[in-house]
Scaffold this active site. Structure first.
Site, PDB file in Angstrom:
ATOM      1  N   GLU A  40      -2.862  -3.898   2.194  1.00  0.00           N
ATOM      2  CA  GLU A  40      -2.829  -2.569   2.623  1.00  0.00           C
ATOM      3  C   GLU A  40      -2.010  -2.253   4.013  1.00  0.00           C
ATOM      4  O   GLU A  40      -2.389  -1.075   4.453  1.00  0.00           O
ATOM      5  CB  GLU A  40      -4.349  -2.401   3.047  1.00  0.00           C
ATOM      6  CG  GLU A  40      -5.019  -2.532   1.650  1.00  0.00           C
ATOM      7  CD  GLU A  40      -6.619  -2.767   1.715  1.00  0.00           C
ATOM      8  OE1 GLU A  40      -7.132  -3.419   2.594  1.00  0.00           O
ATOM      9  OE2 GLU A  40      -7.833  -2.274   0.888  1.00  0.00           O
ATOM     10  N   LYS A 144      -1.200  -8.155   5.010  1.00  0.00           N
ATOM     11  CA  LYS A 144      -2.877  -8.277   5.410  1.00  0.00           C
ATOM     12  C   LYS A 144      -3.393  -9.279   4.261  1.00  0.00           C
ATOM     13  O   LYS A 144      -4.272  -9.968   4.897  1.00  0.00           O
ATOM     14  CB  LYS A 144      -3.382  -6.800   5.066  1.00  0.00           C
ATOM     15  CG  LYS A 144      -5.115  -6.905   5.266  1.00  0.00           C
ATOM     16  CD  LYS A 144      -5.554  -5.663   5.007  1.00  0.00           C
ATOM     17  CE  LYS A 144      -7.141  -5.579   5.162  1.00  0.00           C
ATOM     18  NZ  LYS A 144      -7.795  -4.411   5.081  1.00  0.00           N
ATOM     19  N   GLN A 145      -3.139  -9.388   3.191  1.00  0.00           N
ATOM     20  CA  GLN A 145      -3.828 -10.254   2.335  1.00  0.00           C
ATOM     21  C   GLN A 145      -2.795 -10.325   1.097  1.00  0.00           C
ATOM     22  O   GLN A 145      -1.879  -9.686   0.710  1.00  0.00           O
ATOM     23  CB  GLN A 145      -4.909  -9.520   1.636  1.00  0.00           C
ATOM     24  CG  GLN A 145      -4.764  -8.221   0.890  1.00  0.00           C
ATOM     25  CD  GLN A 145      -6.142  -7.421   0.862  1.00  0.00           C
ATOM     26  OE1 GLN A 145      -6.463  -7.030   1.966  1.00  0.00           O
ATOM     27  NE2 GLN A 145      -6.588  -7.054  -0.194  1.00  0.00           N
TER      28      GLN A 145
END
Length: 349
Positions: A40, A144-145
């Site tokens: 994101e 972010k991930q």
């Protein structure tokens, strides 16, 4: 029954969605622009690899289902031209690759962005989304991930072993794990690429997300995806389980030094398969009676039957240097002796 009815309809309508969101360019390449993948911190991106590979699978599965169940397809007004269009989109799907760096950018142009100033970011500024405008985050290489890493887990055949290793190391240096969803996917790929200690660190992080309140927000509710991720880290990570369409169920187990044994049971084709992994070998046995079943162990076919465990040696793997994470964002190192329930330096009985 599900495939003939609801499953078929889901595949058809989602394939129509993907086809409407993308387009074939002048070269016959299918592009899906302006999306947000799992990461994101990279929104409105063109040709996110994870998204495009998921869409590719969806389009092919829908075409196969419509041809397998033509009466149901006619009910949804699926034409031969529409099926052909789905296949053309899947075959032409763009999967970006940076030839200079030898890695996959998680979306078009991502590896050309400026790298986030990790050394200049104080620990108190994480998670970044609470302290920096998205305008800054979207323009930088900061993850972010797990995004590209998650694509490698779910689409293992879309990448070579060398590409997986290079991609994993590259994105380790950019991923800050400002989401509880990241550690499990990183654990799986760390295990697959030979970074077993690091995989164990990520497994512990996802398993302890709520038990240790690692993100200081368990009071608001459990991180259910992280809890499921602990199972993924064990079974898909250290168990190396992969299920590919049209191929044998496969396992490539390896344990980190901190673990001496792993045992789990999965249901395949309505029958339970028990897998036990030791440092040097793995064994497979069917719990339920019936005919033998074929699986793969580290790429080799194995015939498994009920009541007769089949033992297979685990091949050696070269030691690899531990990848680096952004400054201050490495997972907590798990002390081998402490993990085994002993104080560091104490003698085992």
């Amino acid at each position: 029954q599900f495939a003939r009815t609801t499953g078929h309809d889901l595949l058809v309508e989602t394939a129509r969605l993907w086809h409407s969101l993308g387009h074939l360019d002048d070269s016959g390449t299918f592009r899906i622009d302006g999306v947000t993948g799992p990461d994101e911190y990279s929104a409105i991106a063109d040709n996110n690899v994870f998204t495009n590979l998921m869409a590719q699978q969806n389009l092919r599965a829908a075409a196969d289902a419509a041809e397998r169940y033509p009466a149901r397809a006619r009910h949804l007004h699926v034409s031969a031209d529409e099926i052909a269009a789905w296949r053309a989109a899947a075959d032409g799907m763009l999967v970006p690759y940076d030839e200079k760096l030898g890695v996959h950018p998680q979306s078009d142009g991502f590896t050309q962005h400026e790298v986030w100033d990790f050394t200049g970011t104080p620990a108190r500024d994480y998670p970044l989304l609470n302290h920096y405008p998205y305008f800054d985050l979207y323009r930088k290489q900061v993850v972010k991930q797990a995004d590209l890493v998650l694509a490698m887990q779910l689409c293992p055949d879309a990448f070579t072993a060398e590409q997986k290793l290079r991609n994993f190391v590259y994105y380790e240096a950019l991923t800050v794990r400002d989401s509880s969803l990241s550690a499990s996917a990183q654990a799986v790929l760390a295990a697959e690429t030979g970074h077993l200690d690091l995989a164990h660190d990520y497994l512990a992080e996802t398993a302890l997300m709520d038990l240790a309140d690692l993100e200081h927000n368990t009071k608001d509710g459990l991180h259910l995806a992280a809890l499921a991720g602990a199972w993924m880290g064990l079974v898909a990570g250290f168990g190396g389980m992969r299920c590919r369409v049209g191929q044998l169920p496969s396992f490539a187990p390896r344990l980190p030094p901190a673990l001496t044994r792993l045992s789990f049971t999965v249901c395949l084709r309505g029958r339970r398969l028990r897998v036990k992994v030791l440092p040097a070998e793995a064994s497979y046995v069917l719990i339920d009676p019936g005919p033998p079943m074929e699986i793969e162990h580290h790429g080799q076919p194995v015939t498994v039957s009920d009541g007769d465990p089949q033992s297979c040696p685990i091949p050696d793997q070269p030691a690899r240097p531990r990848p680096e994470q952004p400054a201050g964002r490495a997972p907590e190192r798990r002390d081998t002796e402490r993990v085994r329930g002993r104080a560091p330096g104490s003698r085992a009985r």
